[in-house]
Design an enzyme around this catalytic site. Structure first.
Site, PDB file in Angstrom:
ATOM      1  N   ARG A 261      17.538 -19.718  18.631  1.00  0.00           N
ATOM      2  CA  ARG A 261      17.511 -18.651  17.947  1.00  0.00           C
ATOM      3  C   ARG A 261      18.853 -18.683  16.928  1.00  0.00           C
ATOM      4  O   ARG A 261      19.871 -18.827  17.409  1.00  0.00           O
ATOM      5  CB  ARG A 261      17.573 -17.421  18.931  1.00  0.00           C
ATOM      6  CG  ARG A 261      16.230 -17.396  19.646  1.00  0.00           C
ATOM      7  CD  ARG A 261      16.086 -16.037  20.397  1.00  0.00           C
ATOM      8  NE  ARG A 261      14.824 -16.524  21.208  1.00  0.00           N
ATOM      9  CZ  ARG A 261      14.481 -15.218  22.273  1.00  0.00           C
ATOM     10  NH1 ARG A 261      15.252 -14.034  22.284  1.00  0.00           N
ATOM     11  NH2 ARG A 261      13.252 -15.427  22.619  1.00  0.00           N
ATOM     12  N   ARG A 276      24.726 -14.382  24.727  1.00  0.00           N
ATOM     13  CA  ARG A 276      23.925 -14.608  23.467  1.00  0.00           C
ATOM     14  C   ARG A 276      24.162 -15.927  22.583  1.00  0.00           C
ATOM     15  O   ARG A 276      25.474 -16.100  22.113  1.00  0.00           O
ATOM     16  CB  ARG A 276      24.149 -13.456  22.491  1.00  0.00           C
ATOM     17  CG  ARG A 276      23.324 -13.279  21.375  1.00  0.00           C
ATOM     18  CD  ARG A 276      23.844 -12.312  20.382  1.00  0.00           C
ATOM     19  NE  ARG A 276      23.909 -10.887  21.078  1.00  0.00           N
ATOM     20  CZ  ARG A 276      22.840 -10.127  20.932  1.00  0.00           C
ATOM     21  NH1 ARG A 276      21.678 -10.528  20.588  1.00  0.00           N
ATOM     22  NH2 ARG A 276      22.872  -8.994  21.632  1.00  0.00           N
ATOM     23  N   GLU A 348      19.536  -6.532  28.614  1.00  0.00           N
ATOM     24  CA  GLU A 348      18.269  -6.979  28.830  1.00  0.00           C
ATOM     25  C   GLU A 348      18.465  -8.370  29.510  1.00  0.00           C
ATOM     26  O   GLU A 348      18.978  -9.249  29.108  1.00  0.00           O
ATOM     27  CB  GLU A 348      17.699  -7.075  27.323  1.00  0.00           C
ATOM     28  CG  GLU A 348      16.274  -7.799  27.473  1.00  0.00           C
ATOM     29  CD  GLU A 348      15.601  -8.166  26.059  1.00  0.00           C
ATOM     30  OE1 GLU A 348      14.808  -9.081  25.997  1.00  0.00           O
ATOM     31  OE2 GLU A 348      16.216  -7.555  25.053  1.00  0.00           O
ATOM     32  N   SER A 351      11.727  -9.021  29.195  1.00  0.00           N
ATOM     33  CA  SER A 351      10.884  -8.510  28.371  1.00  0.00           C
ATOM     34  C   SER A 351       9.570  -8.591  28.394  1.00  0.00           C
ATOM     35  O   SER A 351       9.122  -9.814  28.587  1.00  0.00           O
ATOM     36  CB  SER A 351      11.507  -8.432  27.078  1.00  0.00           C
ATOM     37  OG  SER A 351      10.597  -7.470  25.719  1.00  0.00           O
ATOM     38  N   ARG A 388      21.241 -15.666  30.671  1.00  0.00           N
ATOM     39  CA  ARG A 388      21.352 -14.461  30.988  1.00  0.00           C
ATOM     40  C   ARG A 388      21.317 -14.070  32.582  1.00  0.00           C
ATOM     41  O   ARG A 388      21.943 -13.175  33.174  1.00  0.00           O
ATOM     42  CB  ARG A 388      20.667 -13.398  29.993  1.00  0.00           C
ATOM     43  CG  ARG A 388      20.811 -13.456  28.599  1.00  0.00           C
ATOM     44  CD  ARG A 388      20.071 -12.305  27.832  1.00  0.00           C
ATOM     45  NE  ARG A 388      20.543 -12.242  26.552  1.00  0.00           N
ATOM     46  CZ  ARG A 388      20.574 -11.134  25.559  1.00  0.00           C
ATOM     47  NH1 ARG A 388      19.754 -10.086  26.194  1.00  0.00           N
ATOM     48  NH2 ARG A 388      20.811 -11.291  24.408  1.00  0.00           N
TER      49      ARG A 388
END
Length: 425
Positions: A261, A276, A348, A351, A388
Site C-alpha cells: 500500500r 502503518r 483497527e 475489518s 499491527r
C-alpha cells in the site's frame, strides 16, 4: 456494480446512498440518462437490422426496375445500421463507465457520517492499568528493539520509509501468528490459499480498488500488473467469469499474501514503528454466499475475528463503520480495534465487509439455482494483519523488565515459549 434495474426502479435510494457516502449524487442522473440512451439506441439498432433483413429477402425476387431502388434503400439502411451500432456501443460504454464509478448501496442500518461517526457495538477485555502495576509502558518499537525483533533503521536504509525487517523472535512471531490464524480458519472450514501478489487490471478493477482507492495502489506500468493491497483481490477474482452451483455454497477461503500500500494521504501519521507500512503480510478470509445469506455470513466473519483477538488476549472493541468510511465495495463494514497502550486509544486490527453483489457483478461471478442464474454475494474479513497484531501483542503483554508474555494460543508455534526475553538492554 449495482443492478441497473434497481437504479431505474428506485433512483432515490441510490441517490440517498451516494449522499450518505459523501459521493457525487449527480452521477445517478448522468447514469440514468446514459442508460436511457443505451436502451433507445439498442432498440433503434434492432429495428434497423430487422428492416435490413426484410429488405434483403425482397431484393432477389424483385424485377430489374424495382431492384435498383431496393439496392439504393439497402445501401442507405447499411449506413444507418452502422451509425446506430456506433451510437449503441458509445452509449453502452458510457453507461458501464458511469456504473463502475457508483459505490455499493449502503445498508440502511449503517451510521451516516465520516470517519469519526462510527457506532461502538461491543467492548471486550480489560485495559491494563500500568500505573497501578508500577511502570510506564514502552511502545512497540522500543520493545521490538529490546527483543531483537524489529529493525526499522535498516528497513529504511534498504527500501525507504515505512519499511522494516522482522528479525529473530520477530520473524518467528510472524510465522506463529500466521500459522495460528490459518489453523483457526481451517478448523472453521476455510480452504487455505497462497495467492498471487500481482494481478491484472480486470481483477483489481473488479474488486473496486481502482476507484477511490486507486491512489493507494502500486502499478507496474511495464507489465500492466498491480501489486495487491490485500489477498481479497486475488480471492475475489479466483472465480471470475464462472457460474457456481448453489450446492457448493458457501465457499470460504483463507488467503495468505504479502500486501502493498502506498499509504497515500497518511503523511505524518503513524510514522514511528510498524503500525502503518508499505508492505506487510496478512491472513484474509473471503467468502461466496447467496445474497440472502450475506448478512448472516457477515456476522459469522465478525465472530471469527472476535474469536481470534480474544485468543490473543487483547482488549478490543467492535465498531459499525460510518457511511463515509466504507470504501466503494462495502454495503456495511465492522472493524475490530485493539487497545494500544502507548497511544491511549483503540486502533483497527481487523475489518470485515459485506460487499453484497457489487463485486460479483463486476467480475461476472454467478450462482446457478436450478434453471436460474444470478449474481452471488462476496464478503471479506481480515483475520490477521501481521504488523499491527505484533504492535498490539507487544504493548499489551509487556512486562516491567521489557519482556513480553506470549498468549497461550501462540505458544505451540513458538516452541513452547511463554515469554519473549530481551536480547539487549
Amino acid at each position: 456494480m449495482i443492478d441497473l434495474r434497481l437504479l431505474r426502479e428506485d433512483p432515490d435510494r441510490v441517490r440517498a446512498s451516494q449522499r450518505a457516502r459523501g459521493e457525487d449524487v449527480a452521477l445517478v442522473d448522468s447514469l440514468l440518462s446514459a442508460d436511457e440512451r443505451r436502451r433507445s439506441s439498442g432498440v433503434r439498432f434492432d429495428e434497423l437490422r430487422a428492416e435490413q433483413r426484410s429488405l434483403g429477402k425482397l431484393i432477389p425476387k424483385a424485377s430489374a426496375d424495382e431492384k435498383a431502388e431496393l439496392l439504393k434503400q439497402a445501401s442507405q439502411l447499411a449506413a444507418d445500421v452502422k451509425v446506430a451500432d456506433a451510437e449503441r456501443d458509445a452509449a453502452d460504454t458510457e453507461t458501464r463507465e458511469l456504473l463502475l464509478q457508483l459505490g455499493n448501496l449502503v445498508h440502511p442500518d449503517v451510521p451516516v457520517g465520516g470517519e469519526e461517526d462510527f457506532v461502538t457495538l461491543e467492548t471486550h477485555g480489560d485495559i491494563r492499568d500500568f500505573g497501578a502495576e508500577g511502570f510506564e509502558p514502552k511502545d512497540h518499537l522500543e520493545l521490538g528493539q529490546l527483543l531483537g525483533a524489529i529493525d526499522v533503521e535498516r528497513g529504511a536504509k534498504v527500501s525507504g520509509s515505512r519499511f522494516y525487517f522482522l528479525t529473530g523472535i520477530g520473524a518467528l512471531l510472524e510465522l506463529a501468528l500466521v500459522n495460528a490464524a490459518i489453523a483457526q480458519a481451517t478448523a472453521a472450514g476455510f480452504t487455505p490459499m497462497l495467492t498471487p501478489a500481482l494481478v491484472r487490471p480486470q481483477s483489481m478493477a473488479g474488486t473496486g480498488f481502482l476507484g477511490q482507492a486507486a491512489q493507494d495502489v502500486y502499478h507496474l506500468e511495464k507489465d500492466d500488473l498491480y501489486l495487491v493491497g490485500t489477498s481479497e483481490v486475488a480471492l475475489a477474482a479466483y472465480h471470475m467469469d464462472e457460474i457456481i452451483d448453489a450446492d457448493r455454497l458457501p465457499l470460504r477461503y483463507a488467503g495468505f499474501s504479502p500486501c502493498f500500500r502506498r499509504e497515500a494521504g497518511s503523511h505524518g501519521k503513524d510514522t514511528k514503528g510498524i503500525f502503518r507500512v508499505h508492505q506487510f503480510d496478512k491472513v484474509e478470509m473471503f467468502t461466496y454466499v447467496t445474497p440472502e445469506d450475506s448478512q448472516a455470513e457477515h456476522q459469522r466473519l465478525l465472530e471469527w475475528e472476535k474469536q481470534w483477538l480474544t485468543s490473543l488476549e487483547l482488549p478490543f472493541r467492535v465498531i459499525d463503520v460510518a457511511t463515509g468510511d466504507l470504501g466503494s465495495s462495502a454495503a456495511r463494514k465492522f472493524d475490530c480495534e485493539a487497545w494500544i497502550p502507548t497511544q491511549g486509544k483503540y486502533r483497527e486490527l481487523t475489518s470485515t465487509s459485506d460487499c453484497t453483489e457489487y463485486q460479483s457483478r463486476r467480475l461476472s461471478i454467478r450462482v446457478r439455482e436450478g434453471k436460474q442464474v444470478r449474481p452471488l454475494a462476496t464478503l471479506n474479513g481480515t483475520l490477521c494483519a501481521v504488523p499491527r497484531t505484533i504492535v498490539a501483542i507487544l504493548e499489551n503483554h509487556q512486562q516491567a523488565d521489557g519482556s513480553v508474555r506470549v498468549p497461550e494460543v501462540l505458544r505451540p508455534y513458538l516452541g513452547g515459549r511463554e515469554v519473549l526475553e530481551p536480547v539487549a538492554k
